[in-house]
Design an enzyme around this catalytic site. Structure first.
Site, PDB file in Angstrom:
ATOM      1  CD  GLU A 252     -20.500  30.569   1.013  1.00 19.83           C
ATOM      2  OE1 GLU A 252     -19.303  31.031   1.027  1.00 19.83           O
ATOM      3  OE2 GLU A 252     -21.005  30.206   1.990  1.00 19.83           O
TER       4      GLU A 252
ATOM      5  CE  LYS B 133     -12.191  31.211   0.911  1.00 20.21           C
ATOM      6  NZ  LYS B 133     -13.042  31.910   1.910  1.00 20.21           N
TER       7      LYS B 133
ATOM      8  CD  GLU C   3     -15.492  35.859   3.749  1.00 17.48           C
ATOM      9  OE1 GLU C   3     -16.505  36.947   4.042  1.00 17.48           O
ATOM     10  OE2 GLU C   3     -15.676  34.749   4.248  1.00 17.48           O
TER      11      GLU C   3
ATOM     12  CG  ASP D 144     -13.622  32.628   7.890  1.00 13.94           C
ATOM     13  OD1 ASP D 144     -14.188  31.766   6.790  1.00 13.94           O
ATOM     14  OD2 ASP D 144     -13.444  33.836   7.685  1.00 13.94           O
ATOM     15  CB  SER D 145     -16.225  27.172   7.684  1.00 13.56           C
ATOM     16  OG  SER D 145     -15.306  26.432   6.870  1.00 13.56           O
TER      17      SER D 145
END
Ligand code: KIV
Length: 302
Positions: free
Chosen positions: A219, A146, A148, A78-79
Protein backbone atom coordinates in the site's frame (compact mmCIF):
# COMPACT_ATOMS: atom_id res chain seq x y z
CA UNK A 1 -35.80 -11.76 -10.51
CA UNK A 2 -38.05 -10.28 -13.22
CA UNK A 3 -41.29 -8.44 -12.44
CA UNK A 4 -43.60 -11.41 -13.09
CA UNK A 5 -41.45 -13.59 -10.78
CA UNK A 6 -41.68 -10.83 -8.21
CA UNK A 7 -45.46 -10.72 -8.55
CA UNK A 8 -45.63 -14.50 -8.17
CA UNK A 9 -43.48 -14.29 -5.07
CA UNK A 10 -45.68 -11.56 -3.59
CA UNK A 11 -48.80 -13.54 -4.44
CA UNK A 12 -47.39 -16.67 -2.74
CA UNK A 13 -46.41 -14.68 0.32
CA UNK A 14 -49.80 -13.00 0.51
CA UNK A 15 -51.58 -16.33 0.27
CA UNK A 16 -49.26 -17.88 2.86
CA UNK A 17 -50.01 -14.95 5.14
CA UNK A 18 -46.38 -13.79 5.49
CA UNK A 19 -45.98 -10.10 6.39
CA UNK A 20 -45.31 -8.53 2.97
CA UNK A 21 -44.27 -5.20 4.53
CA UNK A 22 -41.27 -6.84 6.24
CA UNK A 23 -39.87 -8.32 3.05
CA UNK A 24 -37.01 -6.80 1.06
CA UNK A 25 -38.36 -4.95 -1.99
CA UNK A 26 -36.39 -7.19 -4.32
CA UNK A 27 -35.38 -10.80 -4.01
CA UNK A 28 -31.82 -11.88 -3.15
CA UNK A 29 -29.96 -12.50 -6.40
CA UNK A 30 -28.89 -16.04 -7.09
CA UNK A 31 -25.26 -15.58 -6.06
CA UNK A 32 -22.55 -17.15 -8.14
CA UNK A 33 -18.93 -16.38 -8.73
CA UNK A 34 -17.48 -16.55 -12.19
CA UNK A 35 -13.79 -16.80 -11.39
CA UNK A 36 -13.18 -18.24 -7.96
CA UNK A 37 -9.48 -18.28 -7.21
CA UNK A 38 -7.83 -20.41 -4.50
CA UNK A 39 -4.80 -19.56 -2.35
CA UNK A 40 -2.33 -21.73 -4.36
CA UNK A 41 -3.67 -20.24 -7.60
CA UNK A 42 -2.46 -16.77 -6.63
CA UNK A 43 1.10 -17.86 -7.45
CA UNK A 44 0.13 -19.59 -10.69
CA UNK A 45 -1.73 -16.41 -11.75
CA UNK A 46 1.50 -14.49 -11.24
CA UNK A 47 3.46 -17.09 -13.20
CA UNK A 48 0.95 -16.76 -16.05
CA UNK A 49 1.17 -12.96 -15.77
CA UNK A 50 -2.61 -12.57 -15.28
CA UNK A 51 -3.30 -9.66 -12.89
CA UNK A 52 -5.44 -10.38 -9.83
CA UNK A 53 -8.42 -8.14 -9.01
CA UNK A 54 -9.54 -7.65 -5.42
CA UNK A 55 -12.10 -5.36 -3.84
CA UNK A 56 -13.10 -4.76 -0.26
CA UNK A 57 -16.61 -5.58 0.89
CA UNK A 58 -18.31 -5.69 4.25
CA UNK A 59 -21.97 -6.59 3.69
CA UNK A 60 -24.36 -9.08 2.14
CA UNK A 61 -25.90 -7.06 -0.68
CA UNK A 62 -22.65 -5.62 -2.04
CA UNK A 63 -21.12 -9.10 -1.87
CA UNK A 64 -23.99 -10.53 -3.89
CA UNK A 65 -23.33 -7.93 -6.60
CA UNK A 66 -19.57 -8.60 -6.59
CA UNK A 67 -20.33 -12.33 -6.82
CA UNK A 68 -21.98 -11.64 -10.17
CA UNK A 69 -18.79 -10.10 -11.58
CA UNK A 70 -15.40 -11.46 -12.60
CA UNK A 71 -13.59 -9.83 -9.63
CA UNK A 72 -11.18 -12.51 -8.38
CA UNK A 73 -11.46 -12.13 -4.63
CA UNK A 74 -13.00 -10.13 -1.80
CA UNK A 75 -11.17 -8.53 1.11
CA UNK A 76 -13.23 -7.97 4.23
CA UNK A 77 -10.79 -5.31 5.37
CA UNK A 78 -10.61 -3.69 8.77
CA UNK A 79 -11.20 -0.51 6.74
CA UNK A 80 -14.80 -1.55 7.48
CA UNK A 81 -14.31 0.16 10.86
CA UNK A 82 -13.99 3.45 8.95
CA UNK A 83 -16.24 2.82 5.93
CA UNK A 84 -19.15 1.09 7.68
CA UNK A 85 -18.84 2.33 11.26
CA UNK A 86 -17.47 5.85 10.79
CA UNK A 87 -14.35 5.49 12.96
CA UNK A 88 -11.37 7.72 12.16
CA UNK A 89 -8.97 4.77 11.76
CA UNK A 90 -8.97 0.98 11.49
CA UNK A 91 -7.81 0.53 15.09
CA UNK A 92 -11.30 0.11 16.63
CA UNK A 93 -12.03 -2.98 14.49
CA UNK A 94 -12.48 -6.08 16.65
CA UNK A 95 -12.55 -9.78 15.88
CA UNK A 96 -16.31 -9.85 16.51
CA UNK A 97 -16.85 -6.89 14.16
CA UNK A 98 -14.78 -8.58 11.45
CA UNK A 99 -16.54 -11.93 11.96
CA UNK A 100 -19.96 -10.28 11.54
CA UNK A 101 -18.89 -8.63 8.25
CA UNK A 102 -17.18 -11.79 6.96
CA UNK A 103 -20.30 -13.87 7.64
CA UNK A 104 -22.50 -11.33 5.80
CA UNK A 105 -20.13 -11.26 2.81
CA UNK A 106 -19.99 -15.05 2.75
CA UNK A 107 -23.81 -15.21 2.62
CA UNK A 108 -23.79 -12.79 -0.31
CA UNK A 109 -20.95 -14.50 -2.18
CA UNK A 110 -21.00 -18.18 -1.23
CA UNK A 111 -18.40 -19.19 -3.83
CA UNK A 112 -15.99 -16.24 -3.55
CA UNK A 113 -12.45 -16.37 -2.20
CA UNK A 114 -12.80 -14.18 0.90
CA UNK A 115 -9.88 -12.80 2.87
CA UNK A 116 -10.60 -11.45 6.36
CA UNK A 117 -8.40 -8.88 8.10
CA UNK A 118 -6.92 -9.74 11.49
CA UNK A 119 -7.69 -6.57 13.48
CA UNK A 120 -5.15 -4.38 15.31
CA UNK A 121 -2.88 -6.28 17.75
CA UNK A 122 -4.62 -9.62 17.34
CA UNK A 123 -1.36 -11.17 16.10
CA UNK A 124 0.19 -10.32 19.46
CA UNK A 125 -0.25 -12.58 22.46
CA UNK A 126 -0.28 -16.29 23.18
CA UNK A 127 -0.46 -18.94 20.50
CA UNK A 128 -3.92 -19.75 21.86
CA UNK A 129 -5.20 -16.22 21.36
CA UNK A 130 -3.76 -15.87 17.83
CA UNK A 131 -5.23 -19.22 16.84
CA UNK A 132 -8.56 -18.34 18.42
CA UNK A 133 -8.79 -14.99 16.52
CA UNK A 134 -7.95 -16.64 13.20
CA UNK A 135 -10.36 -19.50 13.92
CA UNK A 136 -13.20 -17.05 14.55
CA UNK A 137 -12.58 -15.34 11.19
CA UNK A 138 -12.22 -18.62 9.29
CA UNK A 139 -15.33 -20.10 10.90
CA UNK A 140 -17.25 -16.93 10.03
CA UNK A 141 -16.54 -17.75 6.38
CA UNK A 142 -13.06 -16.48 5.43
CA UNK A 143 -10.82 -18.56 3.15
CA UNK A 144 -7.71 -16.72 4.34
CA UNK A 145 -6.64 -14.00 6.74
CA UNK A 146 -4.56 -10.87 6.17
CA UNK A 147 -2.01 -9.56 8.64
CA UNK A 148 -0.16 -6.26 8.56
CA UNK A 149 3.62 -5.91 8.90
CA UNK A 150 6.61 -8.24 9.14
CA UNK A 151 7.74 -7.84 12.72
CA UNK A 152 10.23 -10.38 14.07
CA UNK A 153 10.48 -11.74 17.59
CA UNK A 154 7.97 -12.15 20.40
CA UNK A 155 4.56 -10.71 19.53
CA UNK A 156 5.64 -10.04 15.95
CA UNK A 157 3.45 -10.70 12.95
CA UNK A 158 6.04 -13.06 11.38
CA UNK A 159 5.69 -15.62 14.18
CA UNK A 160 1.89 -15.39 13.93
CA UNK A 161 2.00 -15.85 10.15
CA UNK A 162 4.24 -18.94 10.46
CA UNK A 163 1.96 -20.38 13.11
CA UNK A 164 -1.20 -19.84 11.05
CA UNK A 165 0.32 -21.12 7.81
CA UNK A 166 1.47 -24.29 9.62
CA UNK A 167 -2.07 -24.65 11.00
CA UNK A 168 -3.55 -24.60 7.50
CA UNK A 169 -4.69 -20.98 7.37
CA UNK A 170 -3.62 -19.17 4.18
CA UNK A 171 -2.16 -15.78 5.08
CA UNK A 172 -1.96 -12.65 2.94
CA UNK A 173 0.69 -10.15 4.07
CA UNK A 174 0.38 -6.35 4.00
CA UNK A 175 3.31 -3.92 3.76
CA UNK A 176 3.95 -0.26 2.99
CA UNK A 177 1.35 2.06 4.49
CA UNK A 178 -0.10 -0.42 6.97
CA UNK A 179 -3.03 1.55 8.40
CA UNK A 180 -2.90 -0.16 11.81
CA UNK A 181 0.49 1.61 12.32
CA UNK A 182 -0.87 5.06 11.41
CA UNK A 183 0.19 6.42 14.81
CA UNK A 184 3.80 5.29 14.32
CA UNK A 185 3.85 6.74 10.79
CA UNK A 186 2.41 10.05 12.03
CA UNK A 187 -0.34 9.98 9.41
CA UNK A 188 -1.29 8.29 6.14
CA UNK A 189 1.92 8.90 4.15
CA UNK A 190 3.66 7.31 1.19
CA UNK A 191 6.14 4.72 2.49
CA UNK A 192 9.50 3.45 1.18
CA UNK A 193 10.74 6.72 -0.35
CA UNK A 194 14.08 6.88 1.48
CA UNK A 195 16.80 4.34 0.54
CA UNK A 196 16.84 2.49 3.87
CA UNK A 197 13.02 2.38 4.11
CA UNK A 198 12.95 0.99 0.58
CA UNK A 199 15.50 -1.73 1.43
CA UNK A 200 13.60 -2.59 4.60
CA UNK A 201 10.34 -3.05 2.66
CA UNK A 202 12.04 -5.38 0.19
CA UNK A 203 13.60 -7.33 3.07
CA UNK A 204 10.24 -7.49 4.90
CA UNK A 205 8.53 -8.79 1.77
CA UNK A 206 11.14 -11.56 1.49
CA UNK A 207 10.48 -12.48 5.12
CA UNK A 208 6.72 -12.65 4.50
CA UNK A 209 7.32 -14.87 1.51
CA UNK A 210 9.58 -17.16 3.59
CA UNK A 211 6.98 -17.22 6.38
CA UNK A 212 4.51 -18.67 3.87
CA UNK A 213 2.26 -15.78 2.74
CA UNK A 214 0.47 -16.63 -0.51
CA UNK A 215 0.28 -12.94 -1.56
CA UNK A 216 1.23 -9.52 -0.22
CA UNK A 217 -0.80 -6.30 -0.30
CA UNK A 218 1.51 -3.35 -0.89
CA UNK A 219 0.00 0.00 0.00
CA UNK A 220 1.04 3.52 -0.93
CA UNK A 221 4.65 3.19 -2.11
CA UNK A 222 6.43 4.74 -5.12
CA UNK A 223 5.60 3.00 -8.39
CA UNK A 224 9.24 1.87 -9.05
CA UNK A 225 9.37 0.20 -5.64
CA UNK A 226 6.11 -1.62 -6.33
CA UNK A 227 7.47 -2.92 -9.64
CA UNK A 228 10.79 -3.92 -8.08
CA UNK A 229 9.09 -5.85 -5.28
CA UNK A 230 6.79 -7.62 -7.73
CA UNK A 231 9.81 -8.58 -9.80
CA UNK A 232 11.81 -9.87 -6.82
CA UNK A 233 9.05 -11.93 -5.21
CA UNK A 234 7.56 -15.27 -6.20
CA UNK A 235 4.23 -14.50 -4.55
CA UNK A 236 1.93 -11.90 -6.14
CA UNK A 237 2.05 -8.32 -4.94
CA UNK A 238 -1.44 -6.79 -4.85
CA UNK A 239 -1.06 -3.03 -5.00
CA UNK A 240 -3.11 -0.19 -3.63
CA UNK A 241 -1.30 2.99 -4.54
CA UNK A 242 1.77 0.96 -5.61
CA UNK A 243 1.64 1.70 -9.34
CA UNK A 244 0.85 -0.51 -12.31
CA UNK A 245 3.90 -2.80 -12.26
CA UNK A 246 2.53 -5.09 -9.53
CA UNK A 247 0.65 -8.40 -9.90
CA UNK A 248 -2.82 -7.19 -9.02
CA UNK A 249 -4.83 -4.27 -7.65
CA UNK A 250 -7.20 -3.72 -4.76
CA UNK A 251 -9.43 -0.77 -3.96
CA UNK A 252 -11.93 -0.05 -1.22
CA UNK A 253 -15.36 -0.69 -2.75
CA UNK A 254 -16.87 2.57 -1.51
CA UNK A 255 -13.94 4.56 -2.93
CA UNK A 256 -14.30 3.09 -6.42
CA UNK A 257 -18.07 3.49 -6.36
CA UNK A 258 -17.78 7.14 -5.34
CA UNK A 259 -19.55 6.56 -2.04
CA UNK A 260 -16.79 7.76 0.27
CA UNK A 261 -17.51 11.18 1.73
CA UNK A 262 -14.74 13.79 1.42
CA UNK A 263 -11.39 13.55 -0.30
CA UNK A 264 -10.06 10.15 -1.36
CA UNK A 265 -6.36 9.28 -1.80
CA UNK A 266 -4.64 9.98 -5.12
CA UNK A 267 -4.53 6.26 -5.98
CA UNK A 268 -8.34 5.92 -6.05
CA UNK A 269 -10.11 5.78 -9.39
CA UNK A 270 -13.83 6.55 -9.13
CA UNK A 271 -15.75 4.22 -11.47
CA UNK A 272 -19.14 5.62 -10.45
CA UNK A 273 -20.45 8.77 -8.84
CA UNK A 274 -22.42 6.64 -6.40
CA UNK A 275 -23.05 9.32 -3.77
CA UNK A 276 -24.51 11.73 -6.37
CA UNK A 277 -26.70 8.97 -7.84
CA UNK A 278 -27.98 7.98 -4.40
CA UNK A 279 -28.62 11.60 -3.52
CA UNK A 280 -30.63 12.12 -6.72
CA UNK A 281 -32.63 8.91 -6.19
CA UNK A 282 -33.49 9.87 -2.61
CA UNK A 283 -34.51 13.40 -3.61
CA UNK A 284 -36.71 11.95 -6.36
CA UNK A 285 -38.31 9.54 -3.86
CA UNK A 286 -38.99 12.43 -1.50
CA UNK A 287 -40.51 14.55 -4.31
CA UNK A 288 -42.69 11.66 -5.49
CA UNK A 289 -44.05 11.26 -1.96
CA UNK A 290 -44.86 14.98 -1.72
CA UNK A 291 -46.63 14.96 -5.10
CA UNK A 292 -48.27 11.57 -4.42
CA UNK A 293 -46.63 10.25 -7.60
CA UNK A 294 -45.47 7.29 -5.50
CA UNK A 295 -46.89 4.72 -5.22
CA UNK A 296 -48.81 4.32 -8.48
CA UNK A 297 -51.36 1.68 -9.35
CA UNK A 298 -48.79 -0.95 -10.32
CA UNK A 299 -47.07 -0.48 -6.99
CA UNK A 300 -50.30 -0.90 -5.00
CA UNK A 301 -52.25 -4.02 -4.06
CA UNK A 302 -55.82 -4.51 -5.23
O1 KIV B 1 -8.59 -2.88 5.28
C1 KIV B 1 -8.47 -2.73 4.06
O2 KIV B 1 -9.40 -2.37 3.34
C2 KIV B 1 -7.17 -2.96 3.47
C3 KIV B 1 -7.00 -2.53 2.04
C4 KIV B 1 -6.85 -1.07 1.99
C5 KIV B 1 -5.89 -3.24 1.38
O3 KIV B 1 -6.30 -3.45 4.09
Amino acid sequence: MNSSELQNRDAKQESSGSPVSNLPASGAPAARHRSRITAPEFISRKQKNIPISMVTCYDYWSASIIAETDIDCILVGDSGAMVMHGYASTLPATVDMMALHIAAVRRGAPQAFVIGDMPFMTEVGSIDSIVSHARTLMQAGANAVKLEGAVEGYGGSLAAIELLVRSGVPVMGHLGLTPQSVNSFGGYRVQGRAGDAREKLIEDARRLEEAGCFAIVLECVPEELGSEMAEKLTVPVIGIGAGSGVDGQVLVLHDLLGLTPGKTPRFVRKYLDGAALMHEALENFHKDILTRAFPDEAESYT
